[in-house]
Design an enzyme around this catalytic site. Structure first.
Site, PDB file in Angstrom:
ATOM      1  N   HIS A 267       3.612  -2.132   3.273  1.00  0.00           N
ATOM      2  CA  HIS A 267       3.536  -0.780   2.551  1.00  0.00           C
ATOM      3  C   HIS A 267       5.224  -0.534   1.956  1.00  0.00           C
ATOM      4  CE1 HIS A 267       0.461  -0.506   6.187  1.00  0.00           C
ATOM      5  NE2 HIS A 267       0.213   0.314   5.153  1.00  0.00           N
TER       6      HIS A 267
ATOM      7  N   TYR B  11      -6.568   3.026   6.150  1.00  0.00           N
ATOM      8  CA  TYR B  11      -6.734   2.568   7.510  1.00  0.00           C
ATOM      9  C   TYR B  11      -7.891   1.265   7.442  1.00  0.00           C
ATOM     10  CZ  TYR B  11      -4.676   7.386   7.458  1.00  0.00           C
ATOM     11  OH  TYR B  11      -3.870   8.300   7.206  1.00  0.00           O
TER      12      TYR B  11
ATOM     13  N   ASP C 176       0.853  -1.242   0.187  1.00  0.00           N
ATOM     14  CA  ASP C 176       0.082  -0.094   0.117  1.00  0.00           C
ATOM     15  C   ASP C 176       0.871   1.341  -0.045  1.00  0.00           C
ATOM     16  OD1 ASP C 176      -1.962  -1.891   0.587  1.00  0.00           O
ATOM     17  OD2 ASP C 176      -2.732  -0.863   2.209  1.00  0.00           O
TER      18      ASP C 176
HETATM   19 ZN    ZN Z   1      -2.492   3.230   3.147  1.00  0.00          ZN
END
Ligand code: ZN
Length: 257
Positions: free
Chosen positions: A206, A152, A60
């Site tokens: 991420h 989130y 992400d």
């Molecule tokens: Zn994010």
């Protein structure tokens, strides 16, 4: 910006044969959707079917100008395909990286334009976040994301339902979270992934954090050693391979919505 109506009309063939919609696609297609799709919350999924040996790596918040290409090298070396939930404004800034992702077989998902809490926005605001991102991805690679990961994980059931209906985008959450954004260090990220992953896992990480990218060789090789095979999100959900959808999108440059 492209209107979604144009995109839907334009990609009708892809939608019809790809089984992208939980509701409309289900009856017509022979793909086996995970149980979540048919049960209480068909608009959002956390994992694929817990059988077989498929897992999905998801990254992400990118693309990041240096970390994402480094990660792409690692994936390529291992012939692993992943899913990138890109932030629209980053996609608009680094279209070449988006193109490389697609060229190397990865799937692009929608992670909003500016990474807000979508749950705090009204429908219009949510759609602007999603459409602007799809537009940026379209401009880079002439295809659009077909799944959403809300920043989130913040999305109400009502919103997930609305987005699944209105944009044919199911919400993809995750089943394994190494909490890499807390920067616990590469070895911790790798061991959390290895310890928590089972068949059907959707793994959240991420690609904007250096320790996460540094954790990947250990994590990916460890998963391969344990017999897991990597799939993109669409593939793990039993859908048609995103990279093989036959897109027929309008070739318009400046339509306004
Ligand atoms: Zn994010």
């Amino acid at each position: 910006m492209f209107t979604r109506r144009n995109l839907i009309v334009g990609s009708g063939a892809a939608l019809a044969c790809g089984g992208l919609m939980p509701a409309a696609g289900l009856a017509a297609s022979s793909v086996s959707l995970p149980e979540d799709f048919a049960s209480a919350r068909p608009d959002a999924v956390k994992a694929g079917p817990a059988r077989g040996n498929l897992v999905a790596m998801t990254f992400d918040d990118g693309p990041h100008p240096t970390l994402t290409p480094a990660l792409l090298d690692m994936l390529k070396e291992r012939r692993i395909r992943a899913t990138f939930y890109v932030i629209g404004r980053n996609a608009a800034r680094y279209p070449d990286i988006i193109k490389r992702m697609v060229d190397e077989g990865h799937e692009i998902g929608n992670h909003s334009w500016s990474h807000p809490f979508l749950s705090r926005l009204g429908s219009g605001g949510v759609l602007r976040e999603l459409d602007r991102t799809s537009d940026a991805v379209y401009k880079a690679v002439q295809r659009i994301p077909t799944t959403l990961r809300p920043p989130y994980g913040a999305l109400t059931d009502r919103q997930a339902h609305f987005i699944a209906k209105d944009r044919e985008m199911p919400t993809i959450l995750w089943s394994v979270d190494p909490e890499d954004w807390r920067r616990p260090g590469s070895s911790v990220v790798a061991s959390r992934i290895l310890n928590r992953t089972g068949p059907g896992a959707i793994i959240l990480t991420h690609d904007i954090h250096a320790p996460t990218v540094r954790a990947m060789p250990t994590a990916l090789d460890g998963l391969l050693d344990r017999g897991f095979e990597f799939a993109t999100v669409s593939m793990i959900l039993g859908r048609r391979d995103w990279s093989k959808l036959r897109w027929r999108l309008p070739q318009v440059a400046d339509a306004t919505s």
